[in-house]
Scaffold this active site. Structure first.
Site, PDB file in Angstrom:
ATOM      1  CG  HIS A  46      60.553  71.486  82.189  1.00 31.77           C
ATOM      2  ND1 HIS A  46      61.120  71.911  83.369  1.00 31.77           N
ATOM      3  CD2 HIS A  46      60.693  70.140  82.184  1.00 31.77           C
ATOM      4  CE1 HIS A  46      61.594  70.871  84.041  1.00 31.77           C
ATOM      5  NE2 HIS A  46      61.338  69.768  83.345  1.00 31.77           N
ATOM      6  NE  ARG A  71      56.858  67.971  80.259  1.00 31.33           N
ATOM      7  CZ  ARG A  71      58.187  67.924  80.108  1.00 31.33           C
ATOM      8  NH1 ARG A  71      58.822  66.766  80.224  1.00 31.33           N
ATOM      9  NH2 ARG A  71      58.862  69.018  79.844  1.00 31.33           N
ATOM     10  CD  GLU A 147      60.964  62.935  83.394  1.00 34.93           C
ATOM     11  OE1 GLU A 147      61.643  63.485  82.515  1.00 34.93           O
ATOM     12  OE2 GLU A 147      59.950  63.466  83.890  1.00 34.93           O
ATOM     13  CG  ASP A 173      64.403  65.259  84.312  1.00 33.41           C
ATOM     14  OD1 ASP A 173      65.151  65.865  85.086  1.00 33.41           O
ATOM     15  OD2 ASP A 173      63.382  65.759  83.824  1.00 33.41           O
TER      16      ASP A 173
END
Ligand code: 3PY
Ligand code: MG
Length: 255
Positions: A46, A71, A147, A173
């Site tokens: 993200h 990530r 998630e 999420d």
């Protein structure tokens, strides 16, 4: 090979405080690494950044006491291997829903005979040392994110996959997957119950749990609840909150 300090902290049950970067800046990454975080994560899912920015940010974090981790954008093996070659000492992987997903992640993070990581450690070797290849399988952390509703349902199977060093909860999420709204991470509903359930199952399986937190107060609460790693907000949120406080204080507005 340079030791992964996070492994020692996990074994000594010391809570890990993890920085989280979404802004493509090596300068900010270097600054973050000097703030006392145990590790700093470059967020390629993200964050507003791609592989090349991530390499510079990992270089910057490497010049600080913080352990550089990422990530990954997804559970795609080539991308994960490339980030490890760039010097990441751990991979947090989003949306891991099944034991097959988890096994694929472990495989991408480990050289043969354990996994299928391709050889070419590049920056990993510069950061880790000449014997990187010999010890990388033991030092790199493999961290699937739980998630999704499927991941929650399959939690015991995922925890049983050999090579999972930690799991990491994405509460936003998870909230969406359970019909709640992002931000429900500490409310009275299903998301909170799911977070407790995941922590309980992982603790029973001997797997440490990390979690993203929207602020430092919640991060402290999570440590007290038994989480092994907490992320007290990301760079953008922390910076913009500090800016709005500065503006308000300059105008003497109560904050
Ligand atoms: C989530 O809350 O879903 C996350 O992925 C946190 O970064
Ligand atoms: Mg998420």
């Amino acid at each position: 090979m340079r030791k992964n300090k996070l492994r020692e902290m996990i074994s000594q049950q010391q809570a890990i405080v993890c920085g989280w970067l979404s802004i493509p800046s090596a300068y900010l990454a270097e600054g973050a690494g000097h703030q006392g975080y145990d590790c700093v994560t470059v967020d390629l899912q993200h964050g507003m950044l791609g592989f090349e920015a991530a390499v510079h940010m990992l270089q910057a974090i490497s010049s600080t006491p913080a352990v550089p981790i990422v990530r990954s954008p997804s559970n795609e093996a080539e991308g994960i291997m490339h980030l490890l070659d760039a010097g990441a000492y751990g991979v947090i992987c989003p949306m891991v829903s099944t034991k097959e997903d988890a096994a694929a992640l472990v495989s991408a993070c480990r050289y043969a005979p354990v996994g299928t990581r391709s050889f070419g450690p590049a920056r990993g070797k510069l950061y880790g040392g000449d014997d990187y290849f010999k010890h990388a399988n033991d030092e790199i952390l493999t961290i699937p994110m739980i998630e999704t509703a499927e991941g929650l349902a399959n939690i015991d199977d995922i925890l049983a996959v050999p090579g999972i060093d930690m799991i990491y909860i994405g509460p936003n999420d998870l909230a969406l997957a359970l019909g709640e709204t992002p931000g429900a991470e500490n409310g009275p509903g299903k998301t909170t119950a799911a977070i407790s359930h995941i922590l309980e199952r992982a603790t029973a399986a001997g797997v440490p749990v990390g979690i993203f937190c929207s602020n430092a107060t919640l991060a402290k609460q999570r440590i007290d609840e038994g989480f092994a790693l907490v992320t007290p907000g990301n760079d953008f949120a922390l910076a913009t909150q500090a800016m709005s406080v500065a503006v308000a204080q300059s105008r003497s507005i109560d904050t």
